[in-house]
Design an enzyme around this catalytic site. Structure first.
Site, PDB file in Angstrom:
ATOM      1  N   ASP A   1       9.327   3.269   2.004  1.00 19.25           N
ATOM      2  CA  ASP A   1       8.101   3.999   2.321  1.00 19.25           C
ATOM      3  C   ASP A   1       7.834   3.829   3.814  1.00 19.25           C
ATOM      4  O   ASP A   1       7.274   2.833   4.257  1.00 19.25           O
ATOM      5  CB  ASP A   1       6.932   3.469   1.486  1.00 19.25           C
ATOM      6  CG  ASP A   1       5.616   4.187   1.800  1.00 19.25           C
ATOM      7  OD1 ASP A   1       5.569   4.936   2.802  1.00 19.25           O
ATOM      8  OD2 ASP A   1       4.636   3.987   1.058  1.00 19.25           O
TER       9      ASP A   1
ATOM     10  N   PHE B   1       0.857  -1.191   0.000  1.00 20.60           N
ATOM     11  CA  PHE B   1       0.000   0.000   0.000  1.00 20.60           C
ATOM     12  C   PHE B   1       0.892   1.240   0.000  1.00 20.60           C
ATOM     13  O   PHE B   1       1.647   1.472   0.944  1.00 20.60           O
ATOM     14  CB  PHE B   1      -0.961   0.057   1.194  1.00 20.60           C
ATOM     15  CG  PHE B   1      -1.835   1.288   1.128  1.00 20.60           C
ATOM     16  CD1 PHE B   1      -2.994   1.282   0.371  1.00 20.60           C
ATOM     17  CD2 PHE B   1      -1.462   2.461   1.764  1.00 20.60           C
ATOM     18  CE1 PHE B   1      -3.779   2.429   0.255  1.00 20.60           C
ATOM     19  CE2 PHE B   1      -2.243   3.615   1.656  1.00 20.60           C
ATOM     20  CZ  PHE B   1      -3.403   3.590   0.902  1.00 20.60           C
TER      21      PHE B   1
ATOM     22  N   LYS C   1       2.346  11.278   7.116  1.00 18.82           N
ATOM     23  CA  LYS C   1       1.552  11.019   8.319  1.00 18.82           C
ATOM     24  C   LYS C   1       2.097  11.726   9.572  1.00 18.82           C
ATOM     25  O   LYS C   1       1.916  12.923   9.696  1.00 18.82           O
ATOM     26  CB  LYS C   1       1.398   9.509   8.522  1.00 18.82           C
ATOM     27  CG  LYS C   1       0.541   8.908   7.403  1.00 18.82           C
ATOM     28  CD  LYS C   1      -0.038   7.551   7.717  1.00 18.82           C
ATOM     29  CE  LYS C   1      -1.093   7.181   6.678  1.00 18.82           C
ATOM     30  NZ  LYS C   1      -0.768   6.042   5.844  1.00 18.82           N
TER      31      LYS C   1
END
Ligand SMILES: *Cc1c(COP(=O)(O)O)cnc(C)c1O
Length: 426
Positions: free
Chosen positions: A234, A147, A275
């Site tokens: 990531d 993802f 985030k």
């Protein structure tokens, strides 16, 4: 004449979203209006422990006073200049960021998906200009069940039919191999000189907190080095103390960015953050790299109107200071061990849940039912009734990821809620 306005209920707000908003999410039926630290409150005043932390964007806790203070102060001073001009926050932020994570340069963006796109663009350009791959022939290796976000290019290499179907035509140039399988990665490198990079999540969060073998990151880094390709990590969900170290690629190190030894640290060529980079107060993302890679980016080749704006930059700087000053990596590591121990104990008392896994405070419990069953969802509804918010991921897996500012006492109280809910479930 003042008319008395009746306060809207949870149901009213849910109806409004259903009627006027696109149905691109399926939220739990809880309507939140306030947050502080590890807690959130719904519109009826009920208090919950937040065990999602906005998918790990609020590692520092809801409405952290230092982060909110910075946000207010900077919002009243200067919010956006665009990059057509310099501003007095971006430079100091870039200096702080690059020293904090140990890279030469940072490229600031806003959302996670944009940062992933940025890394992909840098990687490809590097492949053509530095590695010498023929134009448009570059390939990037990705992993099954990944993802990385929702843009057209990113969903082009998704394994999730919902994320992908009917959004084609897709972007070419990606090779998918099995996660945590070093041999298949070695095989794709063996007969392909056009590979410019490998894009990986150090732990696959959305896939259900899939934790790879300890050596997986270092093997990827090694294969990338051997084959002159870029290792792209990531860490949008795993980074910024979530897994018990500053970055998941730091392995067992809890230095929070000020490490002398870094013996377990595998430095990516491109580090992707988002985030919690802003503590959930403002969308901020970033890509970090050293000069030989980042120098392929020149004026006009990439950018974003809001990327590097003074408000986001100041908020991110403070959010990183909080992580370091409050030793959140250390706390996540300590509480994570307690959490998994408590869950292991619970597993021995019931057949309803069959596995707990994770690192630091990024954990998941696997429900003993079909992925298509609604058991995990129903457990999450019961958990919310008992004052704890968590969300199923991939059908029968429940992710547990509270803010990292939680105390040991609070964690035990939360484990009691989870235990009670699971043991009473029928
Ligand atoms: C959330 C996430 C993204 C996407 O971030 P957005 O801010 O939602 O675009 C990318 N990669 C990982 C690993 C994520 O968890």
């Amino acid at each position: 004449m003042a008319t008395e306005t009746k306060k809207r209920t949870s149901k009213d707000y849910i109806d409004l979203e259903n009627k006027h908003g696109a149905h691109n999410y399926h939220p739990l039926p809880v309507v939140l209006e306030r947050g502080e630290g590890v807690h959130v409150w719904d519109v009826e005043g009920k208090r919950y422990y937040d065990f999602l932390s906005a998918y790990s964007a609020v590692n520092q806790g809801h409405c952290h006073p230092r982060i909110v203070g910075t946000l207010k102060e900077q919002a009243e001073t200067l919010t956006l200049t665009s990059r057509a001009f310099y501003n007095d926050v971006l430079g100091p932020y870039e200096k702080y960021m690059t020293e904090y994570f140990g890279f030469d340069k940072v490229l600031p963006m806003n959302t996670g998906a944009e940062a992933v796109e940025t890394a992909i663009k840098i990687c490809r350009k590097w492949g053509y200009e530095k590695k010498g791959v023929d134009e448009n022939k570059g390939q990037i290796v990705v992993f099954d069940q990944n993802f990385h976000g929702r843009t057209t290019t990113i969903i082009s290499f998704s394994s999730d039919p919902d994320a992908k179907k009917n959004f084609g035509p897709y972007t070419h140039g990606f090779i998918k191999v099995t996660y945590n399988d070093v041999d298949s990665l070695r095989e794709v490198f063996a007969d392909n000189d056009n590979i410019v990079g490998v894009l990986v999540e150090p732990i696959q969060g959305e896939a259900g907190v899939m934790v790879p073998n300890d050596n997986f990151m270092s093997e990827i880094a090694r294969l990338c080095k051997e084959n002159n390709a870029l290792f792209m990590a990531d860490e949008i969900q795993t980074g910024i103390a979530r897994t018990g170290s500053l970055l998941a690629v730091c392995g067992d190190c809890t230095c929070s960015g000020h490490c002398e030894k870094q013996k377990t640290y595998v430095q990516p060529d491109l580090l992707i953050l988002g985030k919690a980079l802003s503590g959930g107060a403002y969308p901020v993302s970033a890509v970090l790299a050293n000069d030989p890679v980042m120098e392929v980016i020149t004026p006009g080749t990439h950018g974003s109107t809001f990327g590097g704006n003074p408000l986001g930059a100041k908020v991110a700087l403070t959010a990183l200071e909080v992580v370091r000053d409050e030793k959140l990596a250390q706390n996540a590591r300590k509480l994570g061990e307690i959490f998994r121990k408590r869950m292991e104990k619970l597993l021995s008392k019931t057949d309803l849940v069959c596995l707990v896994r994770g690192k630091g405070l990024l954990n998941a419990v696997v429900v003993n039912d079909h992925p298509s069953s609604s058991t995990a969802w129903n457990i999450c509804v019961k958990l919310s009734e008992n004052g704890l918010l968590a969300k199923p991921t991939h059908g029968n897996i429940i992710r547990f990821a509270p803010p990292l500012v939680m105390t040991e006492e609070q964690l035990h109280e939360c484990c009691d809620i989870i235990e009670k809910t699971i043991l009473e479930y029928n």
